[in-house]
Design an enzyme around this catalytic site. Structure first.
Site, PDB file in Angstrom:
ATOM      1  N   HIS A   4       0.871  -1.204   0.000  1.00 41.39           N
ATOM      2  CA  HIS A   4       0.000   0.000   0.000  1.00 41.39           C
ATOM      3  C   HIS A   4       0.892   1.233   0.000  1.00 41.39           C
ATOM      4  CE1 HIS A   4      -3.783   2.247   1.415  1.00 41.39           C
ATOM      5  NE2 HIS A   4      -2.841   3.157   1.206  1.00 41.39           N
ATOM      6  N   HIS A  58       1.526   5.375  -1.698  1.00 39.42           N
ATOM      7  CA  HIS A  58       1.179   6.545  -2.514  1.00 39.42           C
ATOM      8  C   HIS A  58       2.460   7.138  -3.076  1.00 39.42           C
ATOM      9  CE1 HIS A  58      -2.940   6.669  -0.904  1.00 39.42           C
ATOM     10  NE2 HIS A  58      -2.379   6.193   0.178  1.00 39.42           N
ATOM     11  N   ARG A  62       2.186   9.556  -5.748  1.00 35.37           N
ATOM     12  CA  ARG A  62       1.823  10.838  -6.382  1.00 35.37           C
ATOM     13  C   ARG A  62       2.337  10.897  -7.824  1.00 35.37           C
ATOM     14  NH1 ARG A  62      -1.400  10.792  -2.077  1.00 35.37           N
ATOM     15  NH2 ARG A  62      -0.523  11.733  -0.205  1.00 35.37           N
ATOM     16  N   LYS A  65      -9.300  -0.522  -6.030  1.00 33.18           N
ATOM     17  CA  LYS A  65      -9.271   0.209  -4.759  1.00 33.18           C
ATOM     18  C   LYS A  65     -10.603   0.885  -4.492  1.00 33.18           C
ATOM     19  CE  LYS A  65      -7.970   2.345  -1.150  1.00 33.18           C
ATOM     20  NZ  LYS A  65      -6.818   2.651  -0.343  1.00 33.18           N
ATOM     21  N   HIS A  77      -4.630  -0.694   5.926  1.00 32.45           N
ATOM     22  CA  HIS A  77      -4.149   0.120   7.051  1.00 32.45           C
ATOM     23  C   HIS A  77      -5.086   0.044   8.261  1.00 32.45           C
ATOM     24  CE1 HIS A  77      -6.873   2.827   5.000  1.00 32.45           C
ATOM     25  NE2 HIS A  77      -5.973   3.272   4.143  1.00 32.45           N
ATOM     26  N   ASP A 132       1.464   2.590   3.611  1.00 31.45           N
ATOM     27  CA  ASP A 132       0.599   3.769   3.410  1.00 31.45           C
ATOM     28  C   ASP A 132       1.434   5.046   3.404  1.00 31.45           C
ATOM     29  OD1 ASP A 132      -1.670   5.195   2.850  1.00 31.45           O
ATOM     30  OD2 ASP A 132      -2.409   5.224   4.916  1.00 31.45           O
TER      31      ASP A 132
HETATM   32  C1  NCD Z   1      -3.620   9.027   2.055  1.00 29.93           C
HETATM   33  C2  NCD Z   1      -3.181  10.080   1.034  1.00 29.93           C
HETATM   34  O1  NCD Z   1      -2.682  11.117   1.453  1.00 29.93           O
HETATM   35  O2  NCD Z   1      -3.331   9.835  -0.169  1.00 29.93           O
HETATM   36  N1  NCD Z   1      -3.661   9.636   3.345  1.00 29.93           N
HETATM   37  C3  NCD Z   1      -3.640   8.999   4.535  1.00 29.93           C
HETATM   38  O3  NCD Z   1      -3.792   9.646   5.558  1.00 29.93           O
HETATM   39  N2  NCD Z   1      -3.433   7.703   4.638  1.00 29.93           N
HETATM   40  C4  NCD Z   1      -4.893   8.420   1.626  1.00 29.93           C
HETATM   41  C5  NCD Z   1      -5.270   7.190   2.378  1.00 29.93           C
HETATM   42  O4  NCD Z   1      -4.677   6.119   2.205  1.00 29.93           O
HETATM   43  O5  NCD Z   1      -6.196   7.270   3.192  1.00 29.93           O
HETATM   44 ZN    ZN Z   2      -3.252   5.089   1.619  1.00 32.86          ZN
END
Ligand code: NCD
Ligand code: ZN
Length: 351
Positions: free
Chosen positions: A15, A17, A19, A101, A176, A249
């Site tokens: 998991h 991110h 960007r 997702k 998460h 995450d």
């Molecule tokens: C994530 C994000 O910033 O994209 N933020 C977070 O607090 N985990 C999105 C997510 O997974 O909820």
């Molecule tokens: Zn996330």
């Protein structure tokens, strides 16, 4: 006797991110030099909803993978009320999508286009079940009347349990997780259900967000809960149960966006995550379970081969706060808890 160093198969991040554009370029190397693969979240703007968008995003990521890294991004489809199941099937059969997702609409960063009524998504769930394609769920109710600390537990009762009854063969990853209720739900379910656990939810409870003042860099969604929930997560992660595996995450935001009147949710932990996880497993006297959690259970659930390279961490002095990452004058803060972390990533096998 305490171990001084530990080698495990190269972990994967289930998991993540990344960007886009300048943030992608700045954060990708930290993940790509440690992890073999990552499930890449599709919550860009616009969201990654089609196979075509996922291929384009994957190419932008691949173009930035540092030399010498074998990192593989695994792409996901962002589900909306308008998702066409045939698009999911085509993307899955072509090896473009590794999972779908589900964000409840408005649940978190860039979740505006998420699902407004999960119980209206039958054609999508039927397809996912038929394909055995994993459904990744951000599990929080969007009922704003529900206290923010109860939203995960309420989601289990309101949504997950009925969903499981209707689609018992659908493969679900509860992402998460932050509560004892989520641990209990996953443990009680059959082999079609698994969960990811972040380093920060293993290390922080809700007091840490308010310790001596407001700590915007410890704010993420789902928000950290009471201490007894953190304890349950630590027991689950270190238990050796294959239903629980690593998902950082890692979610970078500029410090100006986090330190504001309405600060963004997300903790950026890509570079420090393996040190943090190892610290937790050490504290729980379960270092022998780290390889399972970090390197085996994830690929096993996704029916992918385990990585064959290894990484090594060594126990030494306290890890220092890594410098902020610079992005065209903006900055991203890296996660490190106040409690000491002693594990340092020292060695990567030549690739
Ligand atoms: C994530 C994000 O910033 O994209 N933020 C977070 O607090 N985990 C999105 C997510 O997974 O909820
Ligand atoms: Zn996330």
């Amino acid at each position: 006797m305490s171990l001084k160093s530990i080698s495990i198969p190269r972990p994967d991040d289930w998991h993540l991110h990344l960007r886009d554009d300048s943030i992608l370029a700045a954060v990708l190397p930290n993940t790509a030099r440690i992890f073999g693969r990552a499930i890449v979240m599709p919550n860009l703007r616009p969201a990654v909803c089609t196979a075509r968008a996922a291929v384009a995003y994957r190419s932008r990521i691949e173009a930035l993978i540092p030399e010498g890294s074998n990192f593989t991004p695994l792409m996901t489809a962002y589900l909306t009320d308008a998702t066409d199941p045939l698009e999911l099937r085509a993307g899955w059969n072509d090896g473009i999508f590794s999972a779908a997702k589900l964000y409840p609409a408005g649940a978190t960063t860039n979740a505006e286009d998420g699902i407004t009524d999960i119980l209206q998504l039958d054609n999508v769930f039927e397809m996912l079940q038929e394909l055995s394609m994993p459904l990744l769920i951000h599990g929080e109710t969007m009922n704003q009347q529900v206290d923010i600390f109860d939203r995960e537990a309420v989601f289990i009762e309101d949504t997950l349990l009925p969903l499981r009854q209707r689609y018992p063969a659908m493969r679900i990853i509860f992402e998460h997780i932050t509560t004892n209720e989520a641990v209990a739900f996953v443990e009680a379910a059959d082999e079609n259900v698994a969960a990811t656990i972040t380093p920060h939810h293993l290390m922080l409870n809700r007091n840490d967000i308010f310790k001596d003042g407001l700590r915007p860099h410890y704010y993420c969604l789902p928000v950290a809960k009471r201490e007894h929930h953190r304890r349950s997560l630590r027991v689950a992660a270190t238990s050796g149960n294959p239903k629980f595996f690593l998902g950082t995450d890692s979610a970078p935001h500029l410090t100006t966006d986090k330190e504001s009147d309405c600060g963004c949710a997300g903790v950026y932990n890509a570079a420090t995550a393996m040190s943090c996880y190892t610290q937790v497993f050490d504290e729980e006297q379960s270092l022998d379970k780290l390889a399972g959690f970090a390197s085996h259970h994830g690929p096993d659930f996704y029916h992918l081969p385990r990585n064959t390279e290894t990484i090594t961490l060594t126990r030494a002095g306290t890890l220092e706060q890594p410098p902020d990452i610079d992005i065209n004058g903006g900055k991203i803060r890296q996660f490190l808890p106040e409690t000491p972390v002693h594990w340092h990533l020292i060695h990567e096998q030549p690739q």
